[in-house]
Design a protein around this motif. Structure first.
Motif, PDB file in Angstrom:
ATOM      1  N   UNK A   1       0.832  -1.207   0.000  1.00  0.00           N
ATOM      2  CA  UNK A   1       0.000   0.000   0.000  1.00  0.00           C
ATOM      3  C   UNK A   1       0.869   1.260   0.000  1.00  0.00           C
ATOM      4  N   UNK A   2       0.339   2.314  -0.578  1.00  0.00           N
ATOM      5  CA  UNK A   2       1.063   3.591  -0.658  1.00  0.00           C
ATOM      6  C   UNK A   2       0.229   4.661   0.046  1.00  0.00           C
ATOM      7  N   UNK A   3       0.813   5.285   1.054  1.00  0.00           N
ATOM      8  CA  UNK A   3       0.096   6.334   1.766  1.00  0.00           C
ATOM      9  C   UNK A   3       0.282   7.662   1.033  1.00  0.00           C
ATOM     10  N   UNK A   4      -0.808   8.364   0.825  1.00  0.00           N
ATOM     11  CA  UNK A   4      -0.754   9.608   0.057  1.00  0.00           C
ATOM     12  C   UNK A   4      -1.349  10.750   0.876  1.00  0.00           C
ATOM     13  N   UNK A   5      -0.625  11.860   0.950  1.00  0.00           N
ATOM     14  CA  UNK A   5      -1.119  13.040   1.657  1.00  0.00           C
ATOM     15  C   UNK A   5      -1.650  14.048   0.632  1.00  0.00           C
ATOM     16  N   UNK A   6      -2.931  13.925   0.331  1.00  0.00           N
ATOM     17  CA  UNK A   6      -3.525  14.755  -0.728  1.00  0.00           C
ATOM     18  C   UNK A   6      -3.563  16.226  -0.330  1.00  0.00           C
TER      19      UNK A   6
ATOM     20  N   UNK B   1       0.431  22.638  -1.984  1.00  0.00           N
ATOM     21  CA  UNK B   1       1.542  23.014  -2.872  1.00  0.00           C
ATOM     22  C   UNK B   1       1.018  23.598  -4.174  1.00  0.00           C
ATOM     23  N   UNK B   2      -0.006  22.954  -4.709  1.00  0.00           N
ATOM     24  CA  UNK B   2      -0.577  23.416  -5.981  1.00  0.00           C
ATOM     25  C   UNK B   2      -1.130  24.837  -5.843  1.00  0.00           C
TER      26      UNK B   2
ATOM     27  N   UNK C   1       4.470  22.108  -8.667  1.00  0.00           N
ATOM     28  CA  UNK C   1       3.134  22.248  -8.051  1.00  0.00           C
ATOM     29  C   UNK C   1       2.014  21.795  -8.988  1.00  0.00           C
ATOM     30  N   UNK C   2       2.189  22.015 -10.298  1.00  0.00           N
ATOM     31  CA  UNK C   2       1.173  21.573 -11.257  1.00  0.00           C
ATOM     32  C   UNK C   2       1.059  20.047 -11.243  1.00  0.00           C
ATOM     33  N   UNK C   3       2.221  19.410 -11.207  1.00  0.00           N
ATOM     34  CA  UNK C   3       2.249  17.943 -11.172  1.00  0.00           C
ATOM     35  C   UNK C   3       1.583  17.431  -9.893  1.00  0.00           C
ATOM     36  N   UNK C   4       1.853  18.110  -8.780  1.00  0.00           N
ATOM     37  CA  UNK C   4       1.237  17.679  -7.513  1.00  0.00           C
ATOM     38  C   UNK C   4      -0.277  17.897  -7.552  1.00  0.00           C
TER      39      UNK C   4
END
Lengths: 235, 444
Positions: B296-301, B307-308, B376-379
């Motif tokens: 599993x991969x934890x993601x901090x949306x 950042x975006x 930031x766009x990529x994020x």
């Protein structure tokens, strides 16, 4: 009566004639130098302007933000023409100094020599200012992007500080080169920077003690991951 | 073209002279991988002994100055073939452990491996990362056999990964490579590759070793260069990819700079090739695909969105230079609505990537600044993808990526129109207004 006419009237006139005849070649030389200078200035200016257009100097300046800065300053001429005109006027000034020298009059010669000796300083100062401007634009953009990517809230403030810091440094160096209030510039610059650093240190130490503590702890003490980040593999 | 030889150390030169030539070469680039490199060396050794017992083989470790004893582990790792039911090992596996020269990075390590392959006249080569934890001996067979027996020149890996693993691959590298060059290589920056000796020599002859290719850009460069050179390309199913974090010192913007920079640089080199390419073709897949559980991969949306949004505020003047007016306006309009469900759609993301490629090509600003300003766009796009795929299985998320790929292909005329200088646009009117036949529909 004849003696009177010869001594009182013709004598001074003859002397004047001699003096005019002595100076006339110098005046002629001055005229020729000025005319030659005008032609050379026009030719150099024209050639340099065309050369800069061919090598894409305007495009380069546009990318570096120079055109926008010129527009902001009310200058609507493109950079190639600006350089061409600068060369034109530089040659005109040099030709004028040379033309004045051709008169061979001591006070004018001294003035021309001192003016000529100052020209390299003027050119150096201009180069320093230009380089400082470009460097500050480049550096502030890099700082802004890095600060945003690092998630620092005052990113624009940091970038602006880096821009003005570099431009201030360039201005101080240019003034020093021109010999204007050398000590005042150095001392003023030292006081300003010292003040900024001290103010920053005090503000950080007093106002952000917890932040400083946390920063040092993160830097110096190995701690397990907090779990607030993510373990995304981007590649 | 770079016709000079890549410098090697005196002991490496001597070792090459001693070995003479080889059929197979497996390269392992490393830097402080003491934890995992032993396992990788064992897997490679067993794979070669089990699947290619009659071939002469060399294992090359190209190390970037590890301080944790990685090269020593490579040199001394022993394998007990008896317990692996391998009895007919016919040839000795030679090992070359060498430092590399040049810019520190994976690309420079590969350059040394290519050079050794050229000197040893290797017929088939493979490279595997030193940080792999899931590599098995079968990977070696799958990477090398298509070269040795099927006549392929380049084998790309095909992994099972978590839907949030490899986000640069999923959002930029795979869709863009596919739309540009028409080959559906699912993991163009996978890290493990097989390639022929001739292709290794071709790589070596390219003058790219002082660029981003010398770092993380090497993977995407190898893939695009293989396609552009006309090499026969295939994929091999390797199962799950589990590895240690890529490089703790490398931040995201540096990765984007290197990978996207290498992609955009390749676009400039191969403009004639991709501007004529329409649609895409599947690439043959070797191996036996199967389902497998992935870590599993934890993601901090929230952090990504933050950042975006900061980028949208602080980098506005820079983004305005990079992006088309319409693209920037759409991004700005998202700002207010972001927390209430508004997302960077597939179409908008494709416009962003194509605008960035065009800005890179036209050099509207220093290229390093341009590429780093995309972070930031990529994020923002990654956060959108996470939102859109929450609760979906990996297969369903894969359909979303497939849909994004279709959008990249469908909107390719947008790129071509803006890429060319106005004077040249009349030359290729048929391409400019072509719409791909397999275009997708709504994608978010």
């Amino acid at each position: 009566m004849n003696d009177f006419i010869n001594q009182a009237l013709l004598g001074p006139l003859e002397l004047l004639g001699h003096q005019v005849l002595t100076v006339l070649p110098n005046v002629l030389a001055m005229g020729i130098i000025l005319l030659g200078g005008l032609f050379t200035a026009w030719a150099f200016g024209f050639f340099v302007e065309r050369l800069f257009r061919v090598i894409g100097f305007d495009h380069l300046c546009d990318r570096l933000g120079m055109n926008a800065a010129l527009l902001r300053g009310g200058v609507k001429t493109d950079p190639s023409r600006l350089v061409g005109r600068s060369i034109y006027w530089m040659v005109i000034v040099l030709a004028s100094i040379a033309a004045l020298g051709a008169l061979n009059l001591t006070p004018i010669n001294q003035f021309a020599q001192s003016l000529l000796a100052y020209v390299p300083h003027l050119v150096t100062a201009a180069v320093i200012l230009l380089a400082g401007y470009f460097l500050s634009n480049f550096a502030s953009q890099a700082v802004l992007i890095a600060a945003v990517n690092a998630g620092l809230p005052p990113a624009r403030l940091i970038a602006a500080c880096s821009r003005w810091g570099l431009q201030l440094l360039a201005a101080a160096m240019a003034l020093e080169q021109l010999g204007i209030a050398q000590h005042i510039v150095v001392v003023g610059f030292g006081i300003t920077w010292g003040g900024i650093v001290l103010a920053g240190a005090i503000a950080f130490g007093l106002g952000s003690a917890d932040l400083a503590k946390g920063f040092l702890e993160r830097r110096l003490v190995a701690r397990p991951k907090s779990g607030t980040g993510d373990d995304l593999h981007h590649l | 073209m770079n016709t000079g030889l890549t410098p090697l150390t005196a002991p490496t030169e001597a070792r090459i002279d001693e070995i003479g030539s080889t059929d197979i070469l497996v390269g392992i680039p490393s830097y402080n991988n003491a934890d995992t490199v032993g396992h990788v060396v064992r897997a490679v050794s067993v794979g070669l002994a089990k699947h290619f017992p009659g071939h002469r083989a060399v294992l090359v470790n190209s190390d970037g100055g590890s301080s944790d004893g990685t090269p020593a582990i490579v040199a001394r790792t022993a394998i007990d073939f008896q317990h692996l039911f391998i009895g007919d090992q016919q040839s000795i596996l030679h090992r070359i452990v060498t430092p590399y020269h040049g810019i520190p990075g994976k690309g420079s390590a590969f350059r040394t491996i290519f050079e050794i392959a050229r000197r040893l006249k290797a017929k088939a080569c493979a490279v595997v990362d030193a940080d792999l934890r899931s590599i098995s001996p079968e990977w070696i067979e799958l990477l090398l056999r298509p070269i040795l027996e099927e006549g392929y020149d380049y084998v790309a890996p095909y992994y099972l990964r978590h839907k949030y693993d490899g986000t640069i691959t999923n959002s930029i590298a795979y869709p863009l490579t596919r739309a540009l060059y028409g080959q559906r290589i699912r993991q163009p920056i996978g890290g493990e590759f097989g390639f022929s000796g001739a292709l290794a020599a071709h790589y070596l002859n390219q003058h790219v070793w002082e660029s981003e290719v010398a770092r993380f850009g090497i993977d995407i460069w190898m893939t695009t260069e293989a396609i552009a050179s006309g090499a026969r390309v295939c994929q091999s199913f390797l199962g799950a990819k589990i590895h240690n974090p890529k490089d703790p010192a490398a931040d995201l913007s540096a990765m984007l700079l290197q990978v996207v920079g290498a992609l955009f640089a390749a676009m400039e080199r191969h403009e004639g090739l991709w501007s004529r390419q329409e649609g895409s073709q599947p690439v043959p897949l070797f191996g036996f695909p199967y389902e497998v559980g992935v870590e599993p991969v934890h993601v901090n949306v929230e952090r990504m969105v933050s950042h975006y949004r900061q980028g949208l505020t602080d980098l506005e003047p820079i983004w305005r230079q990079i992006l088309a007016d319409d693209t920037f306006t759409q991004l700005r309009d998202l700002q207010g609505a972001y927390n209430t469900g508004c997302r960077i759609t597939d179409e908008l993301w494709v416009q962003v990537v194509y605008d960035a490629a065009i800005a890179y090509h036209k050099q509207v600003m220093p290229r390093e600044h341009l590429l780093k300003a995309l972070t930031p766009l990529y994020l923002g796009r990654t956060a959108s993808f996470v939102h859109a795929t929450q609760g979906l299985t990996s297969t369903e998320a894969e359909h979303k990526i497939e849909s994004l790929c279709h959008t990249f292909e469908r909107m390719k005329p947008y790129l071509i129109e803006r890429w060319q200088p106005p004077a040249l646009q009349d030359v290729a009117p048929a391409l400019l207004h072509h719409t791909s036949t397999d275009a997708g529909g709504d994608h978010e």
